[in-house]
Design a protein around this motif. Structure first.
Motif, mmCIF file in Angstrom:
data_model
loop_
_atom_site.group_PDB
_atom_site.id
_atom_site.type_symbol
_atom_site.label_atom_id
_atom_site.label_comp_id
_atom_site.label_asym_id
_atom_site.label_seq_id
_atom_site.Cartn_x
_atom_site.Cartn_y
_atom_site.Cartn_z
ATOM 1 N N VAL B 30 5.184 0.433 -0.172
ATOM 2 C CA VAL B 30 5.216 -0.705 -1.097
ATOM 3 C C VAL B 30 4.481 -1.899 -0.485
ATOM 4 O O VAL B 30 4.283 -1.960 0.725
ATOM 5 C CB VAL B 30 6.669 -1.131 -1.398
ATOM 6 N N ASP B 31 4.065 -2.796 -1.359
ATOM 7 C CA ASP B 31 3.438 -4.039 -0.921
ATOM 8 C C ASP B 31 4.440 -5.164 -1.164
ATOM 9 O O ASP B 31 4.773 -5.457 -2.306
ATOM 10 C CB ASP B 31 2.148 -4.267 -1.718
ATOM 11 N N PHE B 32 4.896 -5.803 -0.087
ATOM 12 C CA PHE B 32 5.924 -6.833 -0.232
ATOM 13 C C PHE B 32 5.403 -8.081 -0.923
ATOM 14 O O PHE B 32 6.151 -8.783 -1.583
ATOM 15 C CB PHE B 32 6.480 -7.224 1.140
ATOM 16 N N ASP B 33 4.122 -8.388 -0.740
ATOM 17 C CA ASP B 33 3.616 -9.635 -1.308
ATOM 18 C C ASP B 33 3.550 -9.562 -2.827
ATOM 19 O O ASP B 33 3.921 -10.503 -3.510
ATOM 20 C CB ASP B 33 2.226 -9.929 -0.726
ATOM 21 N N SER B 34 3.068 -8.452 -3.347
ATOM 22 C CA SER B 34 2.928 -8.343 -4.799
ATOM 23 C C SER B 34 4.118 -7.622 -5.432
ATOM 24 O O SER B 34 4.278 -7.657 -6.641
ATOM 25 C CB SER B 34 1.644 -7.587 -5.126
ATOM 26 N N GLY B 35 4.936 -6.972 -4.617
ATOM 27 C CA GLY B 35 6.036 -6.201 -5.170
ATOM 28 C C GLY B 35 5.591 -4.860 -5.718
ATOM 29 O O GLY B 35 6.382 -4.116 -6.281
ATOM 30 N N GLN B 36 4.316 -4.566 -5.577
ATOM 31 C CA GLN B 36 3.734 -3.347 -6.127
ATOM 32 C C GLN B 36 4.147 -2.105 -5.311
ATOM 33 O O GLN B 36 4.217 -2.171 -4.089
ATOM 34 C CB GLN B 36 2.213 -3.484 -6.078
ATOM 35 N N VAL B 37 4.418 -1.031 -6.021
ATOM 36 C CA VAL B 37 4.633 0.252 -5.350
ATOM 37 C C VAL B 37 3.259 0.904 -5.206
ATOM 38 O O VAL B 37 2.559 1.093 -6.194
ATOM 39 C CB VAL B 37 5.577 1.154 -6.159
#
Lengths: 87, 84
Positions: B30-37
């Motif tokens: 996951v990408d913590f900055d965008s919240g994207q999986v």
């Protein structure tokens, strides 16, 4: 920053005012939007949130301000029972 | 709208939309900055031919989350989008 989702489990959650909220127990994934939707809080600080009559606490992903060694969430006045000024 | 708990996904089977078993889920990036999986990290099944797919350390299969069609009892991924 890209990390594996299991790294999140067990991280401690604090508000921006330094209040302990709990620790990350699980993450809710919104499959259609390919996004993290919320984090599920375990070991909830019961002085902060009264969990009576509720199953548990979920924090929407949008109020998270930072994740690294801990999870930092925005401090929402009124959201927590003790967030009002003490005086 | 499908919402799932990340822990409920661990060791779930991944299936392509032509009915082939790909493997079992190991982790999710996951990408913590965008919240994207971002992607799924999969333990490929012994019978699965991993040629043409993104591999990590020659052992783990990396499938972009875009390829995920739905998650119920299985994680179903698009067989074209799952390739690199």
């Amino acid at each position: 920053m890209q990390t594996q989702i299991t790294e999140l489990f067990g991280l401690l959650i604090y508000t921006e005012k330094g209040m302990f909220v709990g620790e990350v127990e699980d993450v809710v994934i919104d499959v259609d939007n390919k996004k993290m939707d919320a984090i599920v809080v375990g070991k909830v600080n019961d002085q902060l949130v009264d969990l009576k009559n509720f199953k548990g606490l979920k924090i929407p992903y949008r109020i998270i301000s930072a994740i690294d060694d801990i999870v930092l969430i925005r401090h929402l006045p009124g959201a927590f029972s003790q967030s009002a000024p003490m005086e | 709208m499908t919402r799932v708990f990340a822990r409920s996904l661990s060791r779930k089977k991944i299936m392509s939309n032509d009915g082939k078993l790909i493997g079992t889920l190991k982790n999710i990036r996951v990408d913590f900055d965008s919240g994207q999986v971002v992607e799924l990290i999969v333990h490929p099944d012994q019978t699965f031919v991993t040629e043409g797919y993104n591999m990590e350390d020659d052992k783990l299969l990396v499938i972009p989350f875009e390829a995920v069609k739905d998650i119920k009892d299985y994680i179903v991924v698009d067989r074209y989008l799952a390739r690199k």
